[in-house]
Every structure is written in C-alpha cells, then in structure tokens.
Design a protein around this motif. Structure first.
Motif, mmCIF file in Angstrom:
data_model
loop_
_atom_site.group_PDB
_atom_site.id
_atom_site.type_symbol
_atom_site.label_atom_id
_atom_site.label_comp_id
_atom_site.label_asym_id
_atom_site.label_seq_id
_atom_site.Cartn_x
_atom_site.Cartn_y
_atom_site.Cartn_z
ATOM 1 N N ARG A 157 0.964 -1.483 -0.344
ATOM 2 C CA ARG A 157 -0.291 0.324 -0.064
ATOM 3 C C ARG A 157 0.826 0.907 -0.072
ATOM 4 N NH1 ARG A 157 -1.288 -2.445 4.710
ATOM 5 N NH2 ARG A 157 -1.129 -0.778 6.008
ATOM 6 N N ARG A 158 0.227 2.175 -0.669
ATOM 7 C CA ARG A 158 0.619 3.243 -0.540
ATOM 8 C C ARG A 158 0.032 4.441 -0.690
ATOM 9 N NH1 ARG A 158 5.606 3.224 -4.436
ATOM 10 N NH2 ARG A 158 5.833 5.613 -3.530
ATOM 11 N N ALA A 159 -0.097 5.836 -0.497
ATOM 12 C CA ALA A 159 -1.125 6.788 -0.401
ATOM 13 C C ALA A 159 -0.964 7.396 -1.753
ATOM 14 C CB ALA A 159 -0.568 7.529 0.698
ATOM 15 N N GLU A 160 0.472 7.829 -2.444
ATOM 16 C CA GLU A 160 0.468 8.466 -3.882
ATOM 17 C C GLU A 160 1.332 7.075 -4.781
ATOM 18 O OE1 GLU A 160 -1.080 11.314 -4.494
ATOM 19 O OE2 GLU A 160 -1.964 10.995 -2.342
ATOM 20 N N LEU A 161 0.807 7.522 -5.973
ATOM 21 C CA LEU A 161 1.382 5.955 -6.819
ATOM 22 C C LEU A 161 2.463 7.321 -6.513
ATOM 23 C CD1 LEU A 161 -1.168 5.477 -9.422
ATOM 24 C CD2 LEU A 161 -0.240 4.073 -7.565
ATOM 25 N N ASP A 162 4.198 6.325 -7.470
ATOM 26 C CA ASP A 162 5.241 6.908 -7.353
ATOM 27 C C ASP A 162 5.649 7.373 -8.356
ATOM 28 O OD1 ASP A 162 5.649 4.601 -9.328
ATOM 29 O OD2 ASP A 162 7.031 3.511 -8.889
ATOM 30 N N GLY A 163 6.861 7.856 -9.450
ATOM 31 C CA GLY A 163 6.850 8.603 -10.666
ATOM 32 C C GLY A 163 6.716 7.821 -12.131
ATOM 33 N N ASP A 164 6.244 6.732 -11.224
ATOM 34 C CA ASP A 164 6.224 5.251 -12.487
ATOM 35 C C ASP A 164 3.840 5.414 -12.870
ATOM 36 O OD1 ASP A 164 8.518 4.818 -13.838
ATOM 37 O OD2 ASP A 164 8.966 4.274 -12.118
#
Length: 132
Positions: free
Chosen positions: A39-46
């Motif tokens: 899980r993560r709050a925001e997607l990464d650069g990709d």
C-alpha cells in the motif's frame, strides 16, 4: 490509498502445543495460499504502487525459505506455535526487510504498509498488517 496484491502458495508441516489446538497438536501438513498486499498513499513517478514482477519474485523467495519444511525443526521457530497468524507476521516482516533493502525497487521505499494474508481454506484465513 492505492494497493497491489501478489499471490503465491506454500506447503509446510508443523504441530502445536496447547489444549486449544486439539488434534492439530500432532504433526500435520498445511497448504496456504498467500496474498501480499503493498500500500501507498500516492503512486510513484511511474504511476505504480510497486513493481509487480519484483514483488512476485520477493514473495516467492520469502515463501521458499518456509515451504516444504517441518517448521518444528526450524531453529527460528523453536518452541513457537507457528499458527496462521504468526506465519502471516513472519512473512510480512521479511517482505518489509526486503523492501527496505531495495529488493522491491527504489519506488518501493515509498510504501506505507504491507498486509499478508494466509488462506488456510476457502472459508478461513488470517492476516497481518504492518506499516513501513
């Protein structure tokens, strides 16, 4: 919160100590379907949560340390009831260590958490959720 889940399975043998376990106190086998959710709050650069291929490889590697073993014989688990709940935590912690070490890719350093679910059957499962 965004999430990605990968799945694999493992087969172990073990026994339990304590009256609560009834016949499971005897040595028996267990086959678990294992889901690892990242899980993560925001997607990464990709625009991804985690590299699915790397997450799949690392889950397979972690399960490879456990599968086809009698957990009663593993020094790390000496005297421990290796319940479904306990094993979910072991797997989550090992995946978290791999994420921190960069084995899930640099983008995985931004993960907020991991949940590991072990399915004992189609009607029973247990999970452990941890922050990163």
């Amino acid at each position: 919160m965004f999430s990605v889940t990968v799945r694999d399975h493992m087969m172990v043998a073990h026994s339990f100590h304590g009256e609560v376990f009834g016949p499971a106190r005897r040595l028996h086998g267990a086959t678990f379907v294992v889901d690892a959710t990242f899980r993560r709050a925001e997607l990464d650069g990709d625009n991804i949560v985690v590299d699915i291929a790397l997450a799949t490889e690392e889950l397979k590697a972690v399960l490879g340390e456990l599968t086809f073993r009698n957990l009663d014989d593993e020094p790390a688990f000496a005297g421990t009831n290796t319940t479904t709940e306990f094993l979910a935590k072991v797997i989550a912690d090992r995946l978290a260590d791999r994420a921190r070490a960069g084995r899930l890719g640099e983008g995985a350093r931004g993960l907020a958490g991991i949940t590991v679910t072990l399915h004992e059957s189609h009607v029973a499962w247990a999970s452990y959720e941890r922050a990163l």
